[in-house]
Each structure stands twice: as structure tokens, then as C-alpha cells.
Scaffold this motif. Structure first.
Motif, PDB file in Angstrom:
ATOM      1  N   ALA A   3     -45.280  47.386 -21.491  1.00  0.00           N
ATOM      2  CA  ALA A   3     -44.913  47.556 -22.891  1.00  0.00           C
ATOM      3  C   ALA A   3     -43.726  48.498 -22.999  1.00  0.00           C
ATOM      4  CB  ALA A   3     -46.099  48.100 -23.676  1.00  0.00           C
ATOM      5  N   PHE A   4     -42.848  48.217 -23.964  1.00  0.00           N
ATOM      6  CA  PHE A   4     -41.689  49.070 -24.190  1.00  0.00           C
ATOM      7  C   PHE A   4     -42.074  50.164 -25.180  1.00  0.00           C
ATOM      8  CE2 PHE A   4     -37.694  50.400 -26.059  1.00  0.00           C
ATOM      9  CZ  PHE A   4     -36.852  50.460 -24.954  1.00  0.00           C
ATOM     10  N   ASP A   5     -41.829  51.423 -24.785  1.00  0.00           N
ATOM     11  CA  ASP A   5     -42.167  52.569 -25.627  1.00  0.00           C
ATOM     12  C   ASP A   5     -40.885  53.069 -26.301  1.00  0.00           C
ATOM     13  OD1 ASP A   5     -42.960  54.920 -26.801  1.00  0.00           O
ATOM     14  OD2 ASP A   5     -43.911  55.756 -25.009  1.00  0.00           O
ATOM     15  N   TYR A   6     -40.765  52.794 -27.595  1.00  0.00           N
ATOM     16  CA  TYR A   6     -39.545  53.160 -28.321  1.00  0.00           C
ATOM     17  C   TYR A   6     -39.288  54.672 -28.277  1.00  0.00           C
ATOM     18  CZ  TYR A   6     -40.714  48.601 -30.296  1.00  0.00           C
ATOM     19  OH  TYR A   6     -41.053  47.289 -30.451  1.00  0.00           O
ATOM     20  N   ASN A   7     -40.352  55.459 -28.207  1.00  0.00           N
ATOM     21  CA  ASN A   7     -40.200  56.914 -28.208  1.00  0.00           C
ATOM     22  C   ASN A   7     -39.526  57.434 -26.939  1.00  0.00           C
ATOM     23  OD1 ASN A   7     -41.516  57.287 -30.726  1.00  0.00           O
ATOM     24  ND2 ASN A   7     -43.507  57.058 -29.723  1.00  0.00           N
ATOM     25  N   GLN A   8     -39.513  56.615 -25.899  1.00  0.00           N
ATOM     26  CA  GLN A   8     -38.919  57.031 -24.635  1.00  0.00           C
ATOM     27  C   GLN A   8     -37.453  56.609 -24.510  1.00  0.00           C
ATOM     28  OE1 GLN A   8     -40.602  59.010 -22.384  1.00  0.00           O
ATOM     29  NE2 GLN A   8     -42.099  59.063 -24.059  1.00  0.00           N
ATOM     30  N   LEU A   9     -36.919  55.981 -25.552  1.00  0.00           N
ATOM     31  CA  LEU A   9     -35.529  55.531 -25.513  1.00  0.00           C
ATOM     32  C   LEU A   9     -34.609  56.639 -26.022  1.00  0.00           C
ATOM     33  CD1 LEU A   9     -33.527  53.137 -25.028  1.00  0.00           C
ATOM     34  CD2 LEU A   9     -33.833  52.570 -27.450  1.00  0.00           C
ATOM     35  N   THR A  10     -33.677  57.060 -25.175  1.00  0.00           N
ATOM     36  CA  THR A  10     -32.667  58.043 -25.557  1.00  0.00           C
ATOM     37  C   THR A  10     -31.396  57.303 -25.946  1.00  0.00           C
ATOM     38  OG1 THR A  10     -33.569  59.690 -24.029  1.00  0.00           O
ATOM     39  CG2 THR A  10     -31.306  60.023 -24.787  1.00  0.00           C
ATOM     40  N   VAL A  11     -30.902  57.600 -27.151  1.00  0.00           N
ATOM     41  CA  VAL A  11     -29.735  56.881 -27.674  1.00  0.00           C
ATOM     42  C   VAL A  11     -28.567  57.854 -27.805  1.00  0.00           C
ATOM     43  CG1 VAL A  11     -28.838  55.460 -29.554  1.00  0.00           C
ATOM     44  CG2 VAL A  11     -31.279  55.357 -28.972  1.00  0.00           C
ATOM     45  N   THR A  12     -27.450  57.535 -27.159  1.00  0.00           N
ATOM     46  CA  THR A  12     -26.215  58.276 -27.356  1.00  0.00           C
ATOM     47  C   THR A  12     -25.122  57.276 -27.739  1.00  0.00           C
ATOM     48  OG1 THR A  12     -25.239  58.093 -25.135  1.00  0.00           O
ATOM     49  CG2 THR A  12     -26.962  59.768 -25.451  1.00  0.00           C
ATOM     50  N   GLU A  13     -23.964  57.769 -28.094  1.00  0.00           N
ATOM     51  CA  GLU A  13     -22.871  56.868 -28.465  1.00  0.00           C
ATOM     52  C   GLU A  13     -22.393  56.039 -27.288  1.00  0.00           C
ATOM     53  OE1 GLU A  13     -19.597  58.599 -30.456  1.00  0.00           O
ATOM     54  OE2 GLU A  13     -20.789  59.498 -32.061  1.00  0.00           O
ATOM     55  N   ASP A  14     -22.501  56.588 -26.079  1.00  0.00           N
ATOM     56  CA  ASP A  14     -21.907  55.940 -24.910  1.00  0.00           C
ATOM     57  C   ASP A  14     -22.898  55.140 -24.072  1.00  0.00           C
ATOM     58  OD1 ASP A  14     -19.397  57.077 -25.509  1.00  0.00           O
ATOM     59  OD2 ASP A  14     -20.046  58.962 -24.588  1.00  0.00           O
ATOM     60  N   TYR A  15     -24.161  55.468 -24.185  1.00  0.00           N
ATOM     61  CA  TYR A  15     -25.137  54.766 -23.355  1.00  0.00           C
ATOM     62  C   TYR A  15     -26.538  54.957 -23.928  1.00  0.00           C
ATOM     63  CZ  TYR A  15     -26.237  59.389 -21.483  1.00  0.00           C
ATOM     64  OH  TYR A  15     -26.599  60.700 -21.366  1.00  0.00           O
ATOM     65  N   LEU A  16     -27.479  54.175 -23.365  1.00  0.00           N
ATOM     66  CA  LEU A  16     -28.899  54.299 -23.686  1.00  0.00           C
ATOM     67  C   LEU A  16     -29.633  54.625 -22.388  1.00  0.00           C
ATOM     68  CD1 LEU A  16     -28.655  50.949 -25.460  1.00  0.00           C
ATOM     69  CD2 LEU A  16     -29.476  52.894 -26.750  1.00  0.00           C
ATOM     70  N   GLU A  17     -30.695  55.385 -22.500  1.00  0.00           N
ATOM     71  CA  GLU A  17     -31.472  55.706 -21.305  1.00  0.00           C
ATOM     72  C   GLU A  17     -32.949  55.489 -21.595  1.00  0.00           C
ATOM     73  OE1 GLU A  17     -31.297  59.009 -17.715  1.00  0.00           O
ATOM     74  OE2 GLU A  17     -30.388  59.438 -19.670  1.00  0.00           O
ATOM     75  N   TYR A  18     -33.597  54.759 -20.690  1.00  0.00           N
ATOM     76  CA  TYR A  18     -35.030  54.493 -20.833  1.00  0.00           C
ATOM     77  C   TYR A  18     -35.675  54.703 -19.475  1.00  0.00           C
ATOM     78  CZ  TYR A  18     -39.423  52.236 -22.079  1.00  0.00           C
ATOM     79  OH  TYR A  18     -40.755  51.986 -22.316  1.00  0.00           O
ATOM     80  N   HIS A  19     -36.456  55.777 -19.348  1.00  0.00           N
ATOM     81  CA  HIS A  19     -37.013  56.180 -18.052  1.00  0.00           C
ATOM     82  C   HIS A  19     -35.875  56.290 -17.028  1.00  0.00           C
ATOM     83  CE1 HIS A  19     -40.946  56.090 -19.770  1.00  0.00           C
ATOM     84  NE2 HIS A  19     -40.982  54.780 -19.926  1.00  0.00           N
ATOM     85  N   ASP A  20     -35.909  55.465 -15.990  1.00  0.00           N
ATOM     86  CA  ASP A  20     -34.871  55.561 -14.951  1.00  0.00           C
ATOM     87  C   ASP A  20     -33.758  54.533 -15.139  1.00  0.00           C
ATOM     88  OD1 ASP A  20     -36.506  53.396 -14.461  1.00  0.00           O
ATOM     89  OD2 ASP A  20     -36.454  53.606 -12.275  1.00  0.00           O
TER      90      ASP A  20
END
Length: 352
Positions: free
Chosen positions: A163-180
């Protein structure tokens, strides 16, 4: 860093993944298979809305892209998923015959409606007024498609079945990060699961529950898809897929007694032979009130996108809509305003 994260691997997610592969883009797919509308779909492709005798929106474009898309899938995976098969619309009166001929005179419908009434006598179907044949039709076996494509993605280490956990998604202008995983873009193709998505839950995705049967009818001799109040699709070995119901209130994927009885009643209106219910399925179609898909980019985050709302015509829509979204993201091409999620900006404002 990869190019894309895709959330969802139904028809929409697969179409977008394949579009990325064709354009040499890197990606990973997340899906816990909680949504099953693509898997249990009838899979019919039909360029005509038979209730109103009108052309499906952009039918020519969708059919052309879908044919190429599924041919490519078949070649890559060594499976058959696209089955060309006529759809016969059963007539119940002379008036319906006349309406058919009037529709076939319209320039947009002429390529898709045969002007010859079919009087084939199929065992166990009473059809004194015959049938109208819709051209350029068939079905995609969505079960085989999803099973084969998921196996391919797993083989290539491109599918994470969690399952995808929206709370673990880091959003920046240049990239997105989800776990590793670090990515340039993310595309949400979650079907009805979109309702729990904090980025797009403001969009008016209704969801329409549909129930289908697989029946066994040894005395039914049928080599075409018959469309009346339900469709009857021959699967071989005396098995037929039959559907579908439409329920706008129930949003669960559980088959119901009400849906079962409705399908039984409709089948008995068409068939004069006995039949046995082999399987009973249910799923929630991702439908939108204006009957157009949901495509586009989040108004505040230019690297978060959506591909959803394909409704009852997913097998036709998915390849074309995936291509349109890709061209919008990568090449800056404008989306058709009738599918662009910006048409619901007022709804977002009220929600905020």
C-alpha cells in the motif's frame, strides 16, 4: 533518481507504465491490489453508445491507439489479450430497427453501424426483429492483461506490491521522495481508491458499482457479443461473461443478492435455455458525473499528476489518456479541457 512513481496498476497504471517504457523513462509502480474494477471489467470496446445511438467521445482516436497498444502488449508478453468480436444489438421492435438506420445515416456513426439487419438464429435467443451489427468491436481480457503485465513488472523489479502511504511522501519543487525512492514525478492511477488521496480527493469521482457473472450455458450457441439490457460475451467451453449492473450507492467490491437477482432476471429475459452461475464478481468503476476522465497536474505541485476516471470504457480510453497525460507532463502540450482536472478548480476552492 528515477523519472516516475506510478501508484496503481489497473488499466490506467499499466497504460502509463507502457507509455513510459516506450519513451525510455524509468519508473516504479506501487499497488497493493485493493482495487479490482479493471480485473473484473467486461473489457468491451465499442465506439457507439447503444442506448442513445451516439458516438463515443473521440472514438476513432481511441480505437486506433488501443489497437496498437494491445498489439504491442501481446507481442511483448506472448499472450493474447485483444479479441476482435462483433457486437450485435438485439432489436425488440420495428421502431428500434428504424432508429438504427437513422443513426447509421449520421456521418460520425456510419463507419461503425452496419446497415444490414442480421437475422442469424442463435440457439436459446428469441430475436424475431434481428440484430444490428456494430463494427470495429471486441473485448480485452483484462484478467489476462493484468496478470501478465504484473508478472512482467515483477520480473523487471518495477512493481512493489504494498500500500502507498501518502504521509511518507516528501514533496519538493525539484523532486519527490518516498522511502528509498527519489523521483521527478508521481502519477496517481488509483481508480476509486483516489478518495483517500489527500492531493486529489476534492475531485468528484463518483464510483459506480458493477456486478457480473460468468455462466455456463451448454445449450447456448453464440459466437458474437450480444448487447441488450446486459451484454453476453462468449468465452469458450460454453462459458459466457454477463453484465453488468449499475449501483450508484454501494461503494463496496462485495457481490450482493440484489445484484445477483437483477442479473438473473435480465438473463432470463434474453435466454430461453438453462444456465449455471459459475462466478459472481463485483467492483467499483471510477466514474465521473460529466463522463470524462480525470487527467492533469496538481494545481500546487507541478510534479504530482493524476490519471483516473476512465469509467466503463477503460480499455478504449486508457492508451489514449496515458499518451495525452505523458505529452502534457513531458512536452507541455495542453490537455483537452473536457478531461483536464482544472475544470474542477472551483470544487477545490470550496474544499479548501
Amino acid at each position: 533518481m528515477i523519472d516516475y512513481i506510478i501508484v496503481g496498476s489497473g488499466l490506467a497504471g499499466i497504460a502509463f507504465a507502457e507509455t513510459l517504457l516506450q519513451n525510455n523513462k524509468s519508473f516504479v509502480v506501487f499497488d497493493n491490489h485493493s482495487q479490482n474494477s479493471s480485473k473484473i471489467a467486461g473489457g468491451l470496446y465499442n465506439p457507439v453508445i447503444l442506448k442513445r445511438f451516439s458516438q463515443v467521445w473521440e472514438a476513432n482516436k481511441q480505437l486506433a491507439l488501443a489497437e496498437t497498444f494491445y498489439e504491442g502488449i501481446e507481442a511483448k508478453l506472448s499472450v493474447q489479450v485483444d479479441f476482435k468480436m462483433p457486437i450485435y444489438r438485439k432489436f425488440f421492435s420495428v421502431e428500434e430497427q428504424n432508429n438504427w438506420f437513422a443513426a447509421s445515416d449520421k456521418p460520425a456513426l456510419a463507419p461503425f453501424l452496419s446497415t444490414t439487419i442480421v437475422h442469424t438464429n442463435y440457439t436459446a435467443i428469441d430475436s424475431p426483429y434481428g440484430y444490428g451489427e456494430v463494427l470495429h468491436t471486441g473485448y480485452v481480457d483484462t484478467g489476462i492483461l493484468l496478470e501478465s503485465y504484473h508478472a512482467y513488472l515483477k520480473q523487471e523489479n518495477l512493481l512493489k506490491e504494498v500500500a502507498f502511504d501518502y504521509n511518507q511522501l516528501t514533496v519538493t519543487e525539484d523532486y519527490l521522495e518516498y522511502h528509498d525512492v527519489k523521483s521527478k514525478h508521481i502519477v496517481f492511477a488509483e481508480g476509486f481508491g483516489m478518495h483517500t488521496n489527500p492531493f486529489f480527493s476534492y475531485l468528484p469521482l463518483d464510483g459506480t458499482k458493477g456486478e457480473l457473472f460468468v455462466i455456463r450455458a451448454p445449450d447456448l450457441d453464440l459466437d458474437v457479443i450480444v448487447n441488450t439490457s446486459v451484454f453476453i460475451l462468449p468465452m469458450g467451453d460454453h462459458l459466457f461473461k454477463v453484465g453488468a449492473t449499475y449501483n450508484w450507492e454501494d461503494k463496496t467490491c462485495t457481490p450482493t443478492e440484489e445484484g445477483k437477482q437483477e442479473l438473473i432476471d435480465r438473463i432470463k429475459e434474453i435466454l430461453t435455455c438453462d444456465f449455471e452461475i459459475v462466478d459472481h464478481f463485483a467492483g467499483v468503476r471510477p466514474t465521473v458525473k460529466d463522463r470524462r476522465p480525470l487527467l492533469g497536474t496538481h494545481p500546487q505541485h507541478q510534479n504530482i499528476h493524476i490519471l483516473n476516471g476512465l469509467g466503463t470504457r477503460g480499455v478504449m480510453l486508457a492508451p489514449a489518456m496515458a499518451l495525452d497525460l505523458y505529452a502534457s507532463i513531458e512536452d507541455g502540450l495542453p490537455l483537452d479541457r473536457t478531461v483536464d482536472i482544472r475544470r474542477f478548480e472551483k470544487a477545490r476552492g470550496k474544499r479548501d
